[in-house]
Structure formats: C-alpha cells, structure tokens
Design a protein around this motif. Structure first.
Motif, short mmCIF file in Angstrom:
data_model
loop_
_atom_site.label_atom_id
_atom_site.label_comp_id
_atom_site.label_asym_id
_atom_site.label_seq_id
_atom_site.Cartn_x
_atom_site.Cartn_y
_atom_site.Cartn_z
N SER A 132 0.83 -1.21 0.00
CA SER A 132 0.00 0.00 0.00
C SER A 132 0.86 1.25 0.00
O SER A 132 0.51 2.25 -0.63
CB SER A 132 -0.93 0.02 1.22
N GLY A 133 1.98 1.19 0.70
CA GLY A 133 2.89 2.34 0.73
C GLY A 133 3.44 2.67 -0.65
O GLY A 133 3.50 3.84 -1.04
N VAL A 134 3.79 1.65 -1.41
CA VAL A 134 4.30 1.86 -2.76
C VAL A 134 3.21 2.45 -3.65
O VAL A 134 3.45 3.41 -4.40
CB VAL A 134 4.83 0.53 -3.36
N VAL A 135 2.00 1.92 -3.56
CA VAL A 135 0.89 2.44 -4.37
C VAL A 135 0.57 3.87 -3.95
O VAL A 135 0.36 4.75 -4.80
CB VAL A 135 -0.35 1.53 -4.27
N TYR A 136 0.54 4.12 -2.64
CA TYR A 136 0.22 5.46 -2.14
C TYR A 136 1.22 6.51 -2.64
O TYR A 136 0.83 7.56 -3.15
CB TYR A 136 0.17 5.48 -0.60
N ILE A 137 2.50 6.22 -2.50
CA ILE A 137 3.50 7.21 -2.90
C ILE A 137 3.48 7.42 -4.41
O ILE A 137 3.69 8.53 -4.89
CB ILE A 137 4.91 6.86 -2.39
N THR A 138 3.17 6.38 -5.17
CA THR A 138 3.06 6.53 -6.62
C THR A 138 1.86 7.40 -6.98
O THR A 138 1.97 8.31 -7.82
CB THR A 138 2.96 5.15 -7.30
N LEU A 139 0.74 7.16 -6.33
CA LEU A 139 -0.45 8.00 -6.58
C LEU A 139 -0.18 9.45 -6.19
O LEU A 139 -0.58 10.37 -6.91
CB LEU A 139 -1.66 7.46 -5.82
N GLN A 140 0.48 9.67 -5.08
CA GLN A 140 0.78 11.03 -4.65
C GLN A 140 1.75 11.71 -5.62
O GLN A 140 1.65 12.91 -5.85
CB GLN A 140 1.34 11.04 -3.23
N SER A 141 2.66 10.95 -6.19
CA SER A 141 3.58 11.51 -7.20
C SER A 141 2.80 11.96 -8.44
O SER A 141 3.04 13.04 -8.98
CB SER A 141 4.64 10.48 -7.59
N ILE A 142 1.86 11.13 -8.86
CA ILE A 142 1.03 11.47 -10.03
C ILE A 142 0.19 12.71 -9.74
O ILE A 142 0.11 13.63 -10.57
CB ILE A 142 0.16 10.27 -10.43
N ILE A 143 -0.41 12.75 -8.56
CA ILE A 143 -1.22 13.92 -8.16
C ILE A 143 -0.34 15.17 -8.14
O ILE A 143 -0.76 16.25 -8.57
CB ILE A 143 -1.91 13.68 -6.80
N SER A 144 0.89 15.03 -7.66
CA SER A 144 1.81 16.18 -7.62
C SER A 144 2.09 16.71 -9.02
O SER A 144 2.09 17.92 -9.24
CB SER A 144 3.12 15.78 -6.95
N VAL A 165 9.71 5.22 -7.80
CA VAL A 165 10.35 4.19 -8.64
C VAL A 165 11.26 3.31 -7.79
O VAL A 165 11.25 2.07 -7.92
CB VAL A 165 11.11 4.85 -9.81
N ILE A 166 12.05 3.92 -6.93
CA ILE A 166 12.93 3.15 -6.05
C ILE A 166 12.10 2.21 -5.16
O ILE A 166 12.46 1.04 -4.97
CB ILE A 166 13.83 4.08 -5.20
N SER A 167 10.99 2.70 -4.64
CA SER A 167 10.11 1.87 -3.81
C SER A 167 9.55 0.70 -4.59
O SER A 167 9.51 -0.43 -4.08
CB SER A 167 8.95 2.72 -3.26
N CYS A 168 9.12 0.96 -5.80
CA CYS A 168 8.58 -0.12 -6.65
C CYS A 168 9.65 -1.16 -6.95
O CYS A 168 9.41 -2.37 -6.86
CB CYS A 168 8.04 0.44 -7.97
N VAL A 169 10.84 -0.70 -7.30
CA VAL A 169 11.93 -1.61 -7.62
C VAL A 169 12.33 -2.43 -6.39
O VAL A 169 12.60 -3.63 -6.49
CB VAL A 169 13.14 -0.82 -8.20
N ALA A 170 12.35 -1.82 -5.22
CA ALA A 170 12.73 -2.52 -3.99
C ALA A 170 11.63 -3.49 -3.53
O ALA A 170 11.93 -4.52 -2.91
CB ALA A 170 13.01 -1.51 -2.88
N PHE A 171 10.39 -3.20 -3.85
CA PHE A 171 9.27 -4.03 -3.42
C PHE A 171 9.32 -5.41 -4.08
O PHE A 171 9.02 -6.42 -3.43
CB PHE A 171 7.94 -3.33 -3.74
N ILE A 172 9.73 -5.47 -5.32
CA ILE A 172 9.74 -6.74 -6.07
C ILE A 172 10.70 -7.75 -5.45
O ILE A 172 10.29 -8.87 -5.12
CB ILE A 172 10.02 -6.49 -7.56
N PRO A 173 11.99 -7.42 -5.22
CA PRO A 173 12.85 -8.42 -4.59
C PRO A 173 12.44 -8.73 -3.15
O PRO A 173 12.65 -9.85 -2.67
CB PRO A 173 14.25 -7.81 -4.64
#
Length: 193
Positions: A132-144, A165-173
């Motif tokens: 949820s944190g990754v999705v939230y920060i991505t949505l907030q980036s888009i809103i920004s 992007v760093i959060s998304c990349v780190a979430f996968i591994p």
C-alpha cells in the motif's frame, strides 16, 4: 491557503521523528540484550523479543496513527487546492487516502503481531503496509505532477517520482526473497539451512 490549517506541518515532522526513534530505540535495546547482531538486522527482528517487542509495538502503532493523520492532512490539502484548480478528481484523491490508510493498518498489524509469534499475520501486515505504501506514494507523485506548476515545482515532483520508482523496484525483490524464507527463529548458525 495554509492559514486554514495552522500547525499541520508539525505532524509529518513528528511522524518522521517518532518513527526513527521507534526503530533506533528498539534496535539499541535488542543489540544490548544480545537478541540481534548489530550489523543490519531486519527491522522486525529488533521488535520480536521482550523487552524491545513492547516498545517497538507501542511506538510503531503510534507511528501508524501519525501516518494516518499525515495522509488525511495531505488529502485535505489536495481537496482545498483542487477547489480552485480542478487538477485531479476528488475520487482519485479519496482512493489515494484509502490506500494510504490500508498501509497504516498493515503497519499496525506488523507492530502488534510479532514476527515469530504469529508469522503469517505479521507477514500479511508487512505485505499490506509495504504494498500500500508503494501504491500510495506513486499515486501522490502522479497527483503532484497534475498540480504543477501552481501547487508544486517540477523538481519536487521528480524527487517524489524517483522515490516512487525506487520503492517499486525494492518491493519486487522483497516479495521474491520473503517468499523463499520461512522464519521460525531469529538466531541462525552456519550449519543450518
């Protein structure tokens, strides 16, 4: 516009300070008690055994509450800005808030159910919190980006998106490696699998 919400800037600052203190205090206690090795233990390992588990759980639950308040303030701020600019749908802002609150709930679950006591619940809470944190920060980036240039600079948007992007990349591994590990104890000896 910020005149209508005096003092709200203290909440995110308190969130960062309190969360940092939670991790540092539980880490120091766990290391001094000999419960974890000092070199880069898992965050959850530093909150598994008493006495640090009680401190970790209490402080992370407060962090989850402060996170929820911070996200609600961000939601209200965007709603207020959106009254004059109409840069994002109100439903998108609400969806982002709901995703963020899910992450805070996951964080509370992680804090309440220790890694070794109830591992499946702890792991589900961690998955919800981080996902949820990754999705939230991505949505907030888009809103920004949608609020540029009136309410944000492109520099700030680029920083937010880089963190996303760093959060998304780190979430996968994290998911891949966490699925391969079955934690039943913290202490490990070289002869064990």
């Amino acid at each position: 516009m910020l005149r209508c919400m005096p003092g709200v800037a203290l909440v995110p600052a308190l969130l960062v300070s309190w969360s940092s203190a939670a991790f540092i205090i539980s880490y120091v206690i766990a290391v001094l008690a000999g419960h974890v090795e000092p070199l880069v233990p898992y965050i959850s390992d530093t909150g598994t055994k008493p006495p640090e588990s009680g401190i970790f759980g209490f402080m992370i639950n407060i962090s989850a509450l402060l996170g929820a308040v911070t996200m609600y303030i961000r939601y209200l701020l965007i709603e207020k800005q959106n009254e004059s600019s109409h840069f994002v749908r109100s439903s998108c802002n609400m969806f982002s808030l709901c995703i963020g609150l899910m992450g805070c709930t996951g964080m509370g679950i992680v804090a309440t159910f220790q890694e070794l006591a109830v591992p499946s619940v702890h792991d589900i809470g961690a998955l919800v919190a981080f996902g949820s944190g990754v999705v939230y920060i991505t949505l907030q980036s888009i809103i920004s980006y949608k609020s540029c240039p009136r309410w944000n600079t492109y520099f700030v948007c680029h920083i937010r998106m880089t963190i996303s992007v760093i959060s998304c990349v780190a979430f996968i591994p994290m998911i891949v490696f966490a699925s391969k590990i079955s934690m039943t104890k913290i202490d490990w000896t070289p002869g064990e699998k």
